[in-house]
Write a protein that holds these residues in place. Structure first.
Motif, PDB file in Angstrom:
ATOM      1  N   ILE A  76       0.857  -1.200   0.000  1.00 12.63           N
ATOM      2  CA  ILE A  76       0.000   0.000   0.000  1.00 12.63           C
ATOM      3  C   ILE A  76       0.887   1.242   0.000  1.00 12.63           C
ATOM      4  O   ILE A  76       1.845   1.333   0.767  1.00 12.63           O
ATOM      5  CB  ILE A  76      -0.896   0.045   1.258  1.00 12.63           C
ATOM      6  N   VAL A  77       0.558   2.197  -0.865  1.00 17.04           N
ATOM      7  CA  VAL A  77       1.244   3.490  -0.844  1.00 17.04           C
ATOM      8  C   VAL A  77       0.228   4.548  -0.439  1.00 17.04           C
ATOM      9  O   VAL A  77      -0.817   4.696  -1.066  1.00 17.04           O
ATOM     10  CB  VAL A  77       1.834   3.840  -2.227  1.00 17.04           C
ATOM     11  N   ASP A  78       0.538   5.260   0.649  1.00 18.95           N
ATOM     12  CA  ASP A  78      -0.313   6.356   1.133  1.00 18.95           C
ATOM     13  C   ASP A  78       0.219   7.632   0.503  1.00 18.95           C
ATOM     14  O   ASP A  78       1.357   8.016   0.730  1.00 18.95           O
ATOM     15  CB  ASP A  78      -0.220   6.412   2.668  1.00 18.95           C
ATOM     16  N   THR A  79      -0.575   8.289  -0.339  1.00 18.88           N
ATOM     17  CA  THR A  79      -0.079   9.441  -1.103  1.00 18.88           C
ATOM     18  C   THR A  79      -0.557  10.752  -0.485  1.00 18.88           C
ATOM     19  O   THR A  79      -1.572  10.779   0.206  1.00 18.88           O
ATOM     20  CB  THR A  79      -0.582   9.389  -2.558  1.00 18.88           C
ATOM     21  N   PRO A  80       0.146  11.874  -0.761  1.00 15.54           N
ATOM     22  CA  PRO A  80      -0.330  13.173  -0.273  1.00 15.54           C
ATOM     23  C   PRO A  80      -1.615  13.579  -0.994  1.00 15.54           C
ATOM     24  O   PRO A  80      -1.817  13.240  -2.156  1.00 15.54           O
ATOM     25  CB  PRO A  80       0.807  14.131  -0.640  1.00 15.54           C
ATOM     26  N   GLY A  81      -2.461  14.347  -0.293  1.00 15.17           N
ATOM     27  CA  GLY A  81      -3.690  14.833  -0.918  1.00 15.17           C
ATOM     28  C   GLY A  81      -3.594  16.286  -1.339  1.00 15.17           C
ATOM     29  O   GLY A  81      -4.390  16.753  -2.121  1.00 15.17           O
ATOM     30  N   HIS A  82      -2.607  17.013  -0.806  1.00 17.65           N
ATOM     31  CA  HIS A  82      -2.558  18.449  -1.088  1.00 17.65           C
ATOM     32  C   HIS A  82      -1.914  18.722  -2.440  1.00 17.65           C
ATOM     33  O   HIS A  82      -0.924  18.103  -2.807  1.00 17.65           O
ATOM     34  CB  HIS A  82      -1.776  19.170   0.015  1.00 17.65           C
ATOM     35  N   ALA A  83      -2.475  19.685  -3.178  1.00 18.50           N
ATOM     36  CA  ALA A  83      -2.008  19.984  -4.544  1.00 18.50           C
ATOM     37  C   ALA A  83      -0.517  20.297  -4.589  1.00 18.50           C
ATOM     38  O   ALA A  83       0.162  19.967  -5.555  1.00 18.50           O
ATOM     39  CB  ALA A  83      -2.800  21.156  -5.117  1.00 18.50           C
ATOM     40  N   ASP A  84       0.021  20.923  -3.527  1.00 19.13           N
ATOM     41  CA  ASP A  84       1.433  21.302  -3.536  1.00 19.13           C
ATOM     42  C   ASP A  84       2.353  20.086  -3.566  1.00 19.13           C
ATOM     43  O   ASP A  84       3.523  20.194  -3.900  1.00 19.13           O
ATOM     44  CB  ASP A  84       1.770  22.147  -2.298  1.00 19.13           C
ATOM     45  N   PHE A  85       1.834  18.933  -3.157  1.00 19.85           N
ATOM     46  CA  PHE A  85       2.662  17.725  -3.150  1.00 19.85           C
ATOM     47  C   PHE A  85       2.226  16.747  -4.249  1.00 19.85           C
ATOM     48  O   PHE A  85       2.451  15.562  -4.180  1.00 19.85           O
ATOM     49  CB  PHE A  85       2.630  17.074  -1.764  1.00 19.85           C
ATOM     50  N   GLY A  86       1.577  17.304  -5.276  1.00 23.56           N
ATOM     51  CA  GLY A  86       1.090  16.490  -6.393  1.00 23.56           C
ATOM     52  C   GLY A  86       2.214  15.793  -7.136  1.00 23.56           C
ATOM     53  O   GLY A  86       2.005  14.758  -7.763  1.00 23.56           O
ATOM     54  N   GLY A  87       3.436  16.361  -7.072  1.00 26.46           N
ATOM     55  CA  GLY A  87       4.588  15.723  -7.721  1.00 26.46           C
ATOM     56  C   GLY A  87       4.803  14.322  -7.183  1.00 26.46           C
ATOM     57  O   GLY A  87       5.248  13.426  -7.905  1.00 26.46           O
ATOM     58  N   GLU A  88       4.491  14.118  -5.909  1.00 26.82           N
ATOM     59  CA  GLU A  88       4.597  12.789  -5.313  1.00 26.82           C
ATOM     60  C   GLU A  88       3.603  11.824  -5.951  1.00 26.82           C
ATOM     61  O   GLU A  88       3.931  10.700  -6.287  1.00 26.82           O
ATOM     62  CB  GLU A  88       4.292  12.884  -3.810  1.00 26.82           C
ATOM     63  N   VAL A  89       2.349  12.273  -6.097  1.00 27.73           N
ATOM     64  CA  VAL A  89       1.269  11.388  -6.564  1.00 27.73           C
ATOM     65  C   VAL A  89       1.566  10.886  -7.976  1.00 27.73           C
ATOM     66  O   VAL A  89       1.400   9.703  -8.273  1.00 27.73           O
ATOM     67  CB  VAL A  89      -0.089  12.133  -6.549  1.00 27.73           C
ATOM     68  N   GLU A  90       2.011  11.803  -8.842  1.00 27.19           N
ATOM     69  CA  GLU A  90       2.231  11.443 -10.245  1.00 27.19           C
ATOM     70  C   GLU A  90       3.156  10.248 -10.375  1.00 27.19           C
ATOM     71  O   GLU A  90       2.947   9.369 -11.204  1.00 27.19           O
ATOM     72  CB  GLU A  90       2.842  12.644 -10.986  1.00 27.19           C
ATOM     73  N   ARG A  91       4.212  10.210  -9.568  1.00 29.94           N
ATOM     74  CA  ARG A  91       5.212   9.151  -9.722  1.00 29.94           C
ATOM     75  C   ARG A  91       4.772   7.844  -9.098  1.00 29.94           C
ATOM     76  O   ARG A  91       5.049   6.783  -9.624  1.00 29.94           O
ATOM     77  CB  ARG A  91       6.516   9.588  -9.066  1.00 29.94           C
ATOM     78  N   ILE A  92       4.092   7.950  -7.964  1.00 23.15           N
ATOM     79  CA  ILE A  92       3.719   6.751  -7.214  1.00 23.15           C
ATOM     80  C   ILE A  92       2.853   5.831  -8.066  1.00 23.15           C
ATOM     81  O   ILE A  92       2.928   4.617  -7.991  1.00 23.15           O
ATOM     82  CB  ILE A  92       2.984   7.151  -5.910  1.00 23.15           C
ATOM     83  N   LEU A  93       2.004   6.442  -8.886  1.00 21.42           N
ATOM     84  CA  LEU A  93       1.048   5.651  -9.653  1.00 21.42           C
ATOM     85  C   LEU A  93       1.736   4.734 -10.658  1.00 21.42           C
ATOM     86  O   LEU A  93       1.153   3.750 -11.108  1.00 21.42           O
ATOM     87  CB  LEU A  93       0.043   6.569 -10.364  1.00 21.42           C
TER      88      LEU A  93
END
Length: 609
Positions: A76-93
């Motif tokens: 399981i990867v818990d990702t940030p929800g805030h737009a400022d940390f969207g760079g994290e979400v893009e890669r995790i996927l």
């Protein structure tokens, strides 16, 4: 060998808007899967490990964990929800085979829900929709299901993605149900939905090794740790590998794997080898970057990955040169500040740090004000002392040389009485109203398109104008032609006239001129901002002024001086408040606002130019 399917593994990411319950859900999944001993005391939101994450209730860096359910390992990867940390979400996927989309049963779909869901749908990932917080007052789960389906259609989801299963949950109380009439027991329906709907990872163990590094962790002892999924082949400790990068053909470095880990609960566990579908952590590769592919030498085909979104906002970090410089901080020199900023680049992929013409000034660019304020807060807690300028957006030029600026889509939720106030405030900052709806509780939801610089310093005045009831969420939405000048602040500053210590008599005279930020006993210096003027112009005041006693006046005949309590600004409020000719002095103990030019005459001369 040919491609195999690892039925004993599922790799999922939990995605959602900020504060919709991702980290709380992971907590409940860890507890119910037996990841903790029965008598083990575990704090809430155990995945938010940083102090700032825990205090603010936000996830800043993605976290990896793994649980076991019916013989299947669920990474399981818990990702940030805030737009400022969207760079994290893009890669995790890129590391997972499916997502759980969490939506608040009261708030419904929000800007960041749209942002993270679009990323998942574009990568063709299957989705499990989980309507969370159904136990909340005013919850409207059925309507939120419709909203979510509408959003998926708007984002051109495929027929398979639109067939996504819907579950209803209370992450806080640790249960999920398939139907609202079902009995609330535990999270078993969610675990089963993962096994049924998230495909098992596939790959060819006989091919050359391919691991795309999606996240970087950093450890003082072993340095950079790369985290990614084994797409093909095998990985083993001691194996010779080559590091390549899809977007940078120059990178071609041979090295060896010195340590290999997999995730188990909240721990990293040493392993000797890993195969297709495993999410692994690799250490021992010095310059490892996000987006690098670890390959077998001679079979070095990099895996394509989405380029990380560029920063949209920047500020200067400056060596503190105020009269109080060096009295409260441990690390104050330009070398110490530069080293610390460069160290942040080890883990924060959306940050950019560059030198300027001045050796005492560094340009730091990020994804938003929150992104940069979290960095400032981390540094001051570590003992750093420095000054920062007002955040400003990063402009671009098109092919014809026209100036372009970043735009945001902003959603504002306010009681109906304040909707006119919100519209006029954001219109002053070049925002355009795109739509207006009324939520179930009577709150107005306003959608605006607004320049990113129009939202700098907006939050504080907006909260004041809506008596603390307004909520604003925004997400980056491309570049457009420059919209014209925006004035950030209507009122001027109250500026200290001399160095010294503020006293009650001086403050009493000063408070008639506006709202003070300091109380008696505060050290001040000439050029320091001590309050907000009630008028448009700046006013210099002497807060160190004491009463002259004469033999005809006694202290007993004076009335007691009553001071209005000062308005103490938090870091974010101070960042919002400062104007372009001011700096924020940040130390481990104090936050001060000051003029860039401290000398009054020099300042006036500069303004006349």
């Amino acid at each position: 060998m040919s491609e195999i399917t690892r039925e004993d593994i599922r790799n999922i990411a939990i995605i959602a808007h900020v504060d919709h319950g991702k980290t709380t859900l992971v907590d409940a999944m860890l507890r119910q899967s037996g990841a903790f001993r029965a008598n083990q005391e575990v704090q809430e939101r155990v995945m938010d490990s940083g102090d700032i994450e825990r205090e603010r209730g936000i996830t800043i860096l993605s976290k990896n964990t793994a649980i076991e359910y019916q013989g299947v390992k669920i990474n399981i990867v818990d990702t940030p929800g805030h737009a400022d940390f969207g760079g994290e979400v893009e890669r995790i996927l890129k590391m997972v085979d499916g997502v759980i989309l969490l939506v608040d049963a009261f708030e419904g779909t929000m800007p960041q829900t749209k942002f993270v869901l679009k990323k998942a749908l574009d990568l063709n990932l299957p989705v499990i929709c989980c309507i969370n917080k159904i136990d909340r007052d005013g919850a409207r789960p059925d309507e939120v299901v419709d909203e979510t389906l509408e959003l998926m259609m708007d984002l051109d989801a495929s027929d398979e993605q639109l067939d996504a299963p819907f579950l209803f949950a209370s992450a806080r109380d640790g249960y999920a149900i398939r139907d609202l009439a079902d009995e609330h027991v535990d999270l078993k329906p969610l675990f089963e939905a993962i096994l049924e709907n998230i495909p098992a990872p596939k790959g060819d163990p006989g091919r050359g090794t391919q691991v795309l590094i999606s996240t970087i962790d950093y450890n003082e002892f072993v340095g950079r740790i790369g985290i990614g999924k084994v797409d093909n082949g095998r990985l083993a400790v001691g194996q010779e590998i080559v590091r390549v990068n899809f977007h940078n053909p120059k990178i071609h470095e041979k090295t060896r794997i010195t340590k290999l880990y997999v995730f188990d609960g909240l721990k990293k566990v040493d392993v000797q080898e890993a195969s297709v579908g495993d999410i692994v952590a690799i250490s021992g590769i010095g310059d490892l970057q996000i987006g690098d592919t670890i390959c077998t030498p001679g079979d070095d085909e990099p895996i394509p990955f989405q380029k990380i979104s560029e920063p949209t906002i920047a500020m200067n970090f400056i060596v503190n040169d105020s009269p109080l410089a060096g009295t409260e901080g441990k690390y104050c020199t330009s070398r110490q500040i530069r080293d610390r900023l460069m160290r942040e680049l080890n883990t924060d992929v959306s940050l950019r740090v560059s030198d300027t013409e001045s050796t005492d000034t560094f340009r730091v660019a990020g994804r938003g004000e929150l992104h940069l304020s979290v960095l400032i807060e981390k540094m001051r807690r570590e003992g750093y002392e420095f000054a920062v300028s007002k955040a400003e957006v990063i402009f671009k030029k098109d092919d014809q040389g026209h100036k372009l600026e970043p735009m945001e889509v902003a959603y504002i939720d306010v009681p109906q009485d304040f909707s006119g106030t919100a519209i006029s405030m954001i219109s002053e900052r070049k925002g355009e109203l795109q739509g207006m709806t009324t939520l179930a509780d009577g709150t107005a939801r306003l959608e605006f398109r607004v320049p990113a610089r129009g939202l700098i310093g907006f939050h504080g005045p907006f909260l004041t104008a809506t008596k603390g009831t307004g909520i604003i969420n925004s997400v980056f939405d491309g570049y457009e032609a420059y919209k014209g000048d925006i004035s950030y602040r209507k009122n001027g500053s109250l500026i200290a006239f001399e160095n010294g210590e503020a006293v009650t008599y001086g403050l009493f005279a000063a408070q008639e001129r506006g709202a003070l930020f300091i109380g008696p006993g505060t050290k001040v210096y000439a050029g320091m901002v001590v309050g907000e003027s009630s008028r448009g112009e700046e006013i210099e005041i002497n807060v160190c002024k004491t009463k002259h006693l004469t033999n005809t006046r006694t202290s007993s005949s004076d009335e007691a001086l009553t001071l209005t309590p000062p308005r103490l600004l938090s870091l974010e409020q101070a960042m919002d408040f400062i104007d372009t000719d001011e700096l924020l002095e940040v130390t481990p103990k104090t936050i001060r606002i000051r003029k860039k030019i401290l000398d009054s005459r020099m300042r006036k001369r500069s303004n006349m130019r």
